[in-house]
Structures are given as structure tokens and as C-alpha cells.
Design a protein around this motif. Structure first.
Motif, PDB file in Angstrom:
ATOM      1  N   ALA A  91       0.851  -1.185   0.000  1.00  0.00           N
ATOM      2  CA  ALA A  91       0.000   0.000   0.000  1.00  0.00           C
ATOM      3  C   ALA A  91       0.886   1.234   0.000  1.00  0.00           C
ATOM      4  N   ILE A  92       0.612   2.134  -0.930  1.00  0.00           N
ATOM      5  CA  ILE A  92       1.325   3.404  -1.014  1.00  0.00           C
ATOM      6  C   ILE A  92       0.257   4.488  -0.841  1.00  0.00           C
ATOM      7  N   ALA A  93       0.360   5.231   0.260  1.00  0.00           N
ATOM      8  CA  ALA A  93      -0.698   6.172   0.634  1.00  0.00           C
ATOM      9  C   ALA A  93      -1.066   7.136  -0.490  1.00  0.00           C
ATOM     10  N   SER A  94      -0.105   7.627  -1.240  1.00  0.00           N
ATOM     11  CA  SER A  94      -0.382   8.621  -2.277  1.00  0.00           C
ATOM     12  C   SER A  94      -0.925   8.003  -3.572  1.00  0.00           C
ATOM     13  N   LEU A  95      -0.806   6.676  -3.731  1.00  0.00           N
ATOM     14  CA  LEU A  95      -1.249   6.021  -4.970  1.00  0.00           C
ATOM     15  C   LEU A  95      -2.419   5.082  -4.778  1.00  0.00           C
ATOM     16  N   GLY A  96      -2.293   4.150  -3.854  1.00  0.00           N
ATOM     17  CA  GLY A  96      -3.304   3.131  -3.652  1.00  0.00           C
ATOM     18  C   GLY A  96      -2.658   1.833  -3.214  1.00  0.00           C
ATOM     19  N   ARG A  97      -3.402   0.735  -3.324  1.00  0.00           N
ATOM     20  CA  ARG A  97      -2.891  -0.578  -2.914  1.00  0.00           C
ATOM     21  C   ARG A  97      -2.597  -1.429  -4.146  1.00  0.00           C
ATOM     22  N   PHE A  98      -1.464  -2.103  -4.111  1.00  0.00           N
ATOM     23  CA  PHE A  98      -1.054  -3.030  -5.167  1.00  0.00           C
ATOM     24  C   PHE A  98      -1.000  -4.429  -4.583  1.00  0.00           C
ATOM     25  N   ASP A  99      -1.628  -5.384  -5.284  1.00  0.00           N
ATOM     26  CA  ASP A  99      -1.593  -6.796  -4.882  1.00  0.00           C
ATOM     27  C   ASP A  99      -0.974  -7.595  -6.018  1.00  0.00           C
ATOM     28  N   PHE A 100       0.078  -8.328  -5.702  1.00  0.00           N
ATOM     29  CA  PHE A 100       0.766  -9.167  -6.677  1.00  0.00           C
ATOM     30  C   PHE A 100       0.548 -10.628  -6.283  1.00  0.00           C
ATOM     31  N   THR A 101       0.090 -11.452  -7.221  1.00  0.00           N
ATOM     32  CA  THR A 101      -0.168 -12.867  -6.931  1.00  0.00           C
ATOM     33  C   THR A 101       0.276 -13.729  -8.107  1.00  0.00           C
ATOM     34  N   THR A 102       0.950 -14.812  -7.799  1.00  0.00           N
ATOM     35  CA  THR A 102       1.282 -15.819  -8.810  1.00  0.00           C
ATOM     36  C   THR A 102       0.798 -17.172  -8.313  1.00  0.00           C
ATOM     37  N   THR A 103       0.077 -17.870  -9.175  1.00  0.00           N
ATOM     38  CA  THR A 103      -0.380 -19.222  -8.886  1.00  0.00           C
ATOM     39  C   THR A 103       0.236 -20.148  -9.913  1.00  0.00           C
ATOM     40  N   ALA A 104       0.843 -21.229  -9.451  1.00  0.00           N
ATOM     41  CA  ALA A 104       1.494 -22.183 -10.355  1.00  0.00           C
ATOM     42  C   ALA A 104       0.978 -23.583 -10.086  1.00  0.00           C
ATOM     43  N   THR A 105       0.773 -24.334 -11.169  1.00  0.00           N
ATOM     44  CA  THR A 105       0.474 -25.759 -11.087  1.00  0.00           C
ATOM     45  C   THR A 105       1.654 -26.489 -11.698  1.00  0.00           C
ATOM     46  N   ILE A 106       2.242 -27.404 -10.947  1.00  0.00           N
ATOM     47  CA  ILE A 106       3.455 -28.100 -11.371  1.00  0.00           C
ATOM     48  C   ILE A 106       3.193 -29.601 -11.334  1.00  0.00           C
ATOM     49  N   TYR A 107       3.444 -30.262 -12.468  1.00  0.00           N
ATOM     50  CA  TYR A 107       3.339 -31.726 -12.531  1.00  0.00           C
ATOM     51  C   TYR A 107       4.731 -32.316 -12.595  1.00  0.00           C
ATOM     52  N   HIS A 108       5.066 -33.104 -11.579  1.00  0.00           N
ATOM     53  CA  HIS A 108       6.316 -33.854 -11.633  1.00  0.00           C
ATOM     54  C   HIS A 108       6.113 -35.085 -12.509  1.00  0.00           C
ATOM     55  N   HIS A 109       4.969 -35.738 -12.314  1.00  0.00           N
ATOM     56  CA  HIS A 109       4.577 -36.887 -13.132  1.00  0.00           C
ATOM     57  C   HIS A 109       3.073 -36.859 -13.379  1.00  0.00           C
ATOM     58  N   TYR A 110       2.664 -37.309 -14.544  1.00  0.00           N
ATOM     59  CA  TYR A 110       1.253 -37.533 -14.870  1.00  0.00           C
ATOM     60  C   TYR A 110       1.232 -38.794 -15.722  1.00  0.00           C
ATOM     61  N   ARG A 111       1.076 -39.947 -15.054  1.00  0.00           N
ATOM     62  CA  ARG A 111       1.168 -41.245 -15.725  1.00  0.00           C
ATOM     63  C   ARG A 111      -0.214 -41.877 -15.857  1.00  0.00           C
ATOM     64  N   ILE A 112      -0.462 -42.484 -17.022  1.00  0.00           N
ATOM     65  CA  ILE A 112      -1.760 -43.101 -17.303  1.00  0.00           C
ATOM     66  C   ILE A 112      -1.539 -44.482 -17.898  1.00  0.00           C
ATOM     67  N   LYS A 113      -2.401 -45.435 -17.504  1.00  0.00           N
ATOM     68  CA  LYS A 113      -2.445 -46.736 -18.179  1.00  0.00           C
ATOM     69  C   LYS A 113      -3.886 -47.043 -18.515  1.00  0.00           C
TER      70      LYS A 113
END
Length: 195
Positions: A46-68
Motif C-alpha cells: 500500500a502506497i498512501a499517495s497512490l493506492g494498494r497493489f496486490d501481486f499474486t502468482t499461482t502455479a500448477t506443477i506436474y512432476h509426473h502424470y502417468r496413465i495406463k
């Protein structure tokens, strides 16, 4: 119609082979084994003279995705690939947002990134994908008495009208529309009210 009952091996109905069926029990013959992580990182400034900034990163990570497909089949790795059967399963993907809030104003920029994958039908690379989304909103409060509680917003999904990367594994549109989308740019006007 049903023919005579089969009482010994070698007996087939007079209806022919196309009318001979074998019933199987309803069981799941295949299997899927996955491991990976979902990660979310956020920061607010939050910067009083400007406003509020929200930064967000969401990640989905697959180490393995195995199918038979069958109990006797080996598991096959699909993470990092695209096939005509199981769609695109990237090793990882991110969605990052930067939000700005000042009084009744709200703005958001969102960025989707999906890295390059391998086309498992021809073992060629399929390019990475990047998409930008935007939102601008205003909430009426005290300044307009008759409009108090009303909000208006404009959303633009896929600002630069990007289409996903082509792949031989996807035969309908040559793109996995379940992952990369089927529409292109979308503009939505939203009106809301609180009471």
C-alpha cells in the motif's frame, strides 16, 4: 430377437457375428498416477499517495502424470506432452495478477503462461503460450447518492486475441481448446448492485 441358447462351445446364433455381445462388468480398468504441487505466492504493498497493489502468482506443477489404459499395460508418462487422447498436460503453468485499488477504482492485469510441450504423436515441440487479461471496475459509493451500491466493470480476456499453438495431436482445430481456449478475445461488461 434372441436365438436358441448357446449350450456348448462352437455354437453361434443364426443372427450372425455382428449380433454377438460379451457383457463386461462395470469396473475401471485403467489408472492414473500423478504427483506435483500447486503453489500460490502473494504480496501486497500500500502506497498512501497512490493506492494498494496486490501481486499474486499461482502455479500448477506436474512432476509426473502417468496413465495406463488396461491393468496389464505399463504406465505411460504424459507430463510435458500433448496427445490426441489425453489433451495437453504441461510440466507447469502459471497465472500472475497485478491488482490496483484506489478508492472506488479497481484494475487488474493477469498473465497466463504455459510452457512448450512435446507432441507425443510425432515427437515435435509445440510452442509455449502466453495470454494477457485485463479488468477495470468502479464501485459507486457516497458521491452519487442514487447510484450507491452499484458497480460497473469491463473485462477483456485474451487482450491480444492469441490462439493456442498448433499440434498434430489435436485433430479438430489443431489446438487443444480445453487448455488454450476456443474463443479468442472476449469483452464483457458487468453491472452489479449491493443492497
Amino acid at each position: 430377437t434372441q436365438g436358441a441358447a448357446i449350450t456348448a462351445s462352437g455354437q453361434i446364433s443364426a443372427l450372425g457375428l455382428d449380433s454377438t455381445y460379451v457383457s463386461d462388468t462395470k469396473i475401471n480398468l485403467g489408472g492414473t498416477k500423478t504427483d506435483g504441487a500447486d503453489v500460490r505466492i502473494g504480496y501486497t504493498k500500500a502506497i498512501a499517495s497512490l493506492g494498494r497493489f496486490d501481486f499474486t502468482t499461482t502455479a500448477t506443477i506436474y512432476h509426473h502424470y502417468r496413465i495406463k489404459n488396461l491393468p496389464t499395460d505399463p504406465y505411460v508418462e504424459y507430463a510435458g506432452g500433448v496427445s490426441g487422447i489425453y489433451n495437453t498436460i504441461p510440466d507447469w503453468r502459471t497465472y500472475t495478477t497485478v491488482d490496483f485499488t484506489r478508492g472506488p477504482w479497481f484494475a487488474r492485469l493477469g498473465h497466463l503462461f504455459i510452457p512448450s510441450v512435446e507432441d507425443l504423436t510425432n515427437h515435435l515441440p509445440v510452442g509455449s503460450y502466453s495470454q494477457l487479461d485485463a479488468r477495470m471496475a468502479y464501485g459507486f459509493n457516497r458521491e452519487f447518492r442514487r447510484l450507491k451500491g452499484l458497480s460497473i466493470a469491463v473485462d477483456v480476456s485474451n487482450v491480444f486475441n492469441r490462439f493456442g499453438p498448433a499440434s498434430a495431436a489435436n485433430t479438430d482445430s489443431h489446438v487443444d481448446t480445453g487448455i488454450y481456449g476456443a474463443v479468442g478475445r472476449q469483452i464483457t461488461l458487468e453491472l452489479g448492485t449491493r443492497f
